[in-house]
Structures are given as structure tokens and as C-alpha cells.
Design an enzyme around this catalytic site. Structure first.
Site, PDB file in Angstrom:
ATOM      1  N   ASN A 219       0.838  -1.193   0.000  1.00 27.71           N
ATOM      2  CA  ASN A 219       0.000   0.000   0.000  1.00 27.71           C
ATOM      3  C   ASN A 219       0.876   1.248   0.000  1.00 27.71           C
ATOM      4  O   ASN A 219       2.093   1.153   0.060  1.00 27.71           O
ATOM      5  CB  ASN A 219      -0.985  -0.026   1.181  1.00 27.71           C
ATOM      6  CG  ASN A 219      -0.259  -0.008   2.502  1.00 27.71           C
ATOM      7  OD1 ASN A 219       0.386   0.966   2.864  1.00 27.71           O
ATOM      8  ND2 ASN A 219      -0.340  -1.125   3.225  1.00 27.71           N
ATOM      9  N   ARG A 220       0.252   2.397  -0.052  1.00 31.49           N
ATOM     10  CA  ARG A 220       1.001   3.630  -0.281  1.00 31.49           C
ATOM     11  C   ARG A 220       1.581   4.251   0.983  1.00 31.49           C
ATOM     12  O   ARG A 220       2.187   5.321   0.931  1.00 31.49           O
ATOM     13  CB  ARG A 220       0.098   4.666  -0.975  1.00 31.49           C
ATOM     14  CG  ARG A 220      -0.194   4.301  -2.421  1.00 31.49           C
ATOM     15  CD  ARG A 220      -1.104   5.340  -3.052  1.00 31.49           C
ATOM     16  NE  ARG A 220      -0.591   6.690  -2.879  1.00 31.49           N
ATOM     17  CZ  ARG A 220      -1.359   7.774  -2.830  1.00 31.49           C
ATOM     18  NH1 ARG A 220      -2.669   7.656  -2.918  1.00 31.49           N
ATOM     19  NH2 ARG A 220      -0.830   8.964  -2.679  1.00 31.49           N
TER      20      ARG A 220
END
Ligand code: C5P
Length: 422
Positions: A219-220
Site C-alpha cells: 500500500n502507499r
């Protein structure tokens, strides 16, 4: 440094100087603190005076430099028979720069055979030590164990730098830069080490769930928010463990410092690292973006394109925060909620479901908040139902807001009248 910072004005600083070659650098610290408005009382050990004259400090400081345990001046011209009690009791902060291995050992052992060590025992004010010594001495287990003891007692240690040492050697042990020492003292004057002795575990970064040896579901999350919390908690005196899934490099700033860094990759590894430390922890701040699902099976060899699109079956990961919520015994739990809509509603639900004490919710669709950027804006919810919305803040400033709330939950009220100066 801000030349007339209100946080310095009128604050009483005892500047201890022990006998190392870096003693001459304490003159500059003295001058800068006086210029900023502090009342500086220098205390030199006998050996410090071999490197630098007490007169130099007397000329620059707010009162004459003192070196003797039994005969001292009060600063108003009258003699004071036992200056260490006056110095210790009236100090807002005691900073020792440089702190030699001997000074550190005596302080750790509670030995008070000169004015500086007696002052250190006679004070209830926060203490900042800036060690300086040769690399071999700095790395000696005796020195490091003494510092561990002192840190456990809430003493703030400004780590030395690597660089040129006396005699031309190069290595770790050079007195920290004046900005670092003054920054630490200012920190103490603004926050008063309100988390001294508190064991804080922070998670950071986005976990990676392996598909095969080279691919993962991620994920970011950059890890910046969690790292900021670790940094600020440590600066406020906490003993910090950072369990981080952030990219290597982000934790480099902690390399030589007191924060224990535990690198992990997957949700399972983070789960194991957190759970195994939970009993010895007072506060957990779950800033990590933990994957909710992982591939049921991670291929042992790299999946081949020629074999066609793989079908990846997912299974849930352990919910670390929810598990902590069921087993907690008095620990303060702080969760994060990264939302893209209905932030407050989802956050309130999460707070209750995971039995957390504080939930920090942010709208990650806001370009100035959330992933990767250095700023954040959040809604803080607590278990009483109260909520507080912060303005746009740096992640460090938001970390302080969160830690203010943690300190209050622990019954540690701000000890400092300059709190609002932050
Ligand atoms: O349920 P959600 O992932 O939105 O909850 C976010 C909070 O829960 C964060 O504090 C995150 O660190 C934590 N969490 C966790 N374990 C998971 C998923 C999230 O501890 N598997």
C-alpha cells in the site's frame, strides 16, 4: 536558534561542564542561551578548568561560574555555603556538555563528590547530557550501560556525532552540534520530558504480503507518520520501540539513537513483533497501514508470465490492534484510520470495535494529508466520545498533539508553562 525565543526567557539553566577537550564548545552554548534570554549558571568540574577557565564562563553567563562544592557565590554577591542545593532546586533544566565517561559513571552510580555531581543529585529538574569522548570509551559497554540506566531514569541524552576527535582520530564520540544540544534543551523546556520512563511501541509503514519471491501486495503508506511519532515520543523522554515496515532508509535517522528499530515486512511479522513486546509496553501507537488480506499461498518460485495470469486467493491477516484491544491490561492503545469518506463515522466505529483509547482518523483522499506527504490533518476521537479536529499540521506537530493526549491518558499533565509556545 531563535535569538529571543519566549521559551528561553527567564528560564534557569545550570550548564554543567566536565573535563573533556570539548569543554571549550560549552562557552558557545552558554553565550547562545544567555542571548536567547535564559539565566545560565555554569558549573565546572575541577578537570574542566584544566581545559577552559571559569572566568570565561563568568564573563558570559548570568552568574559567576562555580567549581567548588563548599564555597560558592549565590550570584547576588553573598556567599552560599552549599551551592548545589540552590543550583539544583532552582534549575528549570540541567544540561551537561560535554559529559565525560567519568561524569556519566558517577551520575549513574549516584556518586556526588563535586559540585556538578551533587547538583545533579539535588535537582528534580529534567537533565540533558551531551556526552563527548573517544570512540573506544563511547562504545565501551560500561559507558553504554550507564547511559541506559540514566535514560531509564528519564535523563535525556544527546548522542555524540562522528567526526574528528582529540589527537586527530576520527570516529563516534564528538560532542553533538550546538544546535542539537540547544534543541534538546529547548525541547525539555517546552515539554518537560512528560513521557520520561514511558515505554512506547510505535508501528509504521505499509506491510508487504508476498505473492512470490519478487512480488507483493502493498500500500502507499510511507511510514512518515509513525516515524514522526517515534521521534517525538523519544524526544519527550519515552523509551521507544519502532516496529517498521517502511522502506529501508527512513529509519536511518534512528541508527545511533535510543529508539529501538525492529524492521518487519509482513502483517504476520508485525503481529509477532508487537505481540511479543506488548507486556513490556505502556503505550502502543499503531500508525502502520497493515494489509487486511494476504495471498493464501506465496509461490516459492517467481511466477512465470508464460503460465498466464495467476489466480491469487486472499485470506485475512491478523488484526493486530483488535487483538491488542482484547488482551490489553492498562496499556494505552492508539489506532489510526485512513478513510476516504465519512471519516468521523468510520473512525468512531473502529474505535469501539478495536477497543482503542484514541483513534486518529484522516482523510487520505486529501492531497495534503495522509500518504507520502509531510503534513497531515486529523480528527482525534477518544473513548469518551469526544472528538477534536486538528488544522493542517506537519506530521511532527500532529505527533505531538497525539502524544499530548497520550500523556493526559497516562495522567502526565504538561509540566511546563510554555507548552503553548510549541
Ligand atoms: O481496520 P483498519 O485497517 O482500517 O484499522 C486501522 C487501524 O488498525 C490502524 O491503526 C492499523 O495499524 C490497525 N490494523 C492492525 N492490523 C490489521 C489492520 C489494521 O493493527 N490487520
Amino acid at each position: 536558534m531563535d535569538p529571543v525565543s519566549p521559551a528561553w526567557r527567564g528560564r534557569r539553566v545550570v550548564l554543567g561542564v566536565s573535563g573533556g577537550i570539548a569543554a571549550y564548545k560549552a562557552v558557545e552554548l552558554c553565550r547562545q542561551m544567555v542571548d536567547a534570554g535564559a539565566h545560565v549558571a555554569p558549573v565546572l568540574t575541577e578537570d574542566a578548568t584544566r581545559f577552559i577557565g571559569a572566568l570565561t564562563f563568568s564573563a558570559l553567563a548570568s552568574e559567576p561560574a562555580q567549581t567548588q562544592l563548599f564555597t560558592g557565590a549565590t550570584g547576588d554577591g553573598s556567599e552560599h555555603p552549599i551551592p548545589h542545593t540552590r543550583l539544583g532546586q532552582s534549575a528549570d533544566v540541567v544540561v551537561v556538555a560535554p559529559a565525560t565517561a567519568r561524569l556519566i559513571a558517577k551520575y549513574a552510580a549516584g556518586l556526588s563528590d563535586d559540585l556538578l555531581t551533587a547538583t545533579l543529585l539535588a535537582t528534580r529538574a529534567p537533565v540533558v547530557l551531551a556526552p563527548a569522548m573517544h570512540t573506544e570509551m563511547w562504545e565501551h559497554p560500561a559507558v553504554q550501560e550507564n547511559l541506559t540506566t540514566l535514560r531509564r531514569r528519564g535523563v535525556h541524552v544527546v548522542e555524540p556525532e562522528s567526526g574528528r576527535l582529540a589527537g586527530g582520530d576520527i570516529g563516534a564520540g564528538r560532542l553533538a552540534a550546538p544546535e542539537a544540544i540547544l534543541g534538546a534543551v529547548l525541547e525539555v523546556l517546552t515539554h518537560g520530558l512528560d513521557l520520561a520512563g514511558v515505554r512506547v511501541l510505535v508501528t509504521a509503514g505499509g506491510t508487504r504480503e508476498a505473492i512470490d519471491p519478487v512480488r507483493f501486495i502493498g500500500n502507499r503508506s510511507s511510514g512518515k507518520m509513525g516515524h514522526a511519532v517515534a521521534e517525538r515520543a523519544s524526544a519527550r523522554g519515552a523509551a521507544v520501540t519502532l516496529v517498521t515496515a517502511a522502506a529501508a532508509g527512513l529509519a536511518d535517522s534512528f541508527a545511533a539513537g535510543p529508539v529501538e528499530v525492529v524492521p518487519v515486512v509482513s502483517a504476520q511479522e508485525m503481529h509477532d513483533a508487537v505481540l511479543s513486546r506488548f507486556d513490556a509496553t505502556d503505550v502502543v501507537v499503531m500508525a502502520a497501514a497493515v494489509a487486511d488480506f494476504r495471498p493464501k499461498v506465496a509461490a516459492l518460485d517467481k511466477l512465470k508470465k508464460a503460465d498466464g495470469a495467476p489466480e491469487i486467493v486472499l485470506e485475512p491477516t491478523p488484526d493486530i490492534l483488535a487483538e491488542l484491544g482484547t488482551v490489553k491490561r492498562g496499556q494505552v492503545l492508539v489506532g489510526f484510520a485512513a478513510e476516504t469518506e465519512n471519516v468521523a463515522v468510520h473512525a468512531a466505529d473502529k474505535l469501539a470495535r478495536k477497543n482503542t483509547d484514541l483513534l486518529v482518523a484522516n482523510d487520505v483522499s486529501d492531497p495534503q494529508a495522509g500518504f507520502e506527504v509531510d503534513t497531515n490533518r486529523a480528527i482525534l476521537l477518544d473513548s469518551s466520545g469526544a472528538s477534536e479536529e486538528t488544522p493542517l499540521l506537519t506530521k511532527a506537530a500532529l505527533a505531538d498533539v497525539i502524544l499530548d493526549r497520550v500523556a493526559a491518558l497516562l495522567g502526565r499533565e504538561p509540566v511546563n508553562p510554555h507548552q503553548e509556545m510549541r
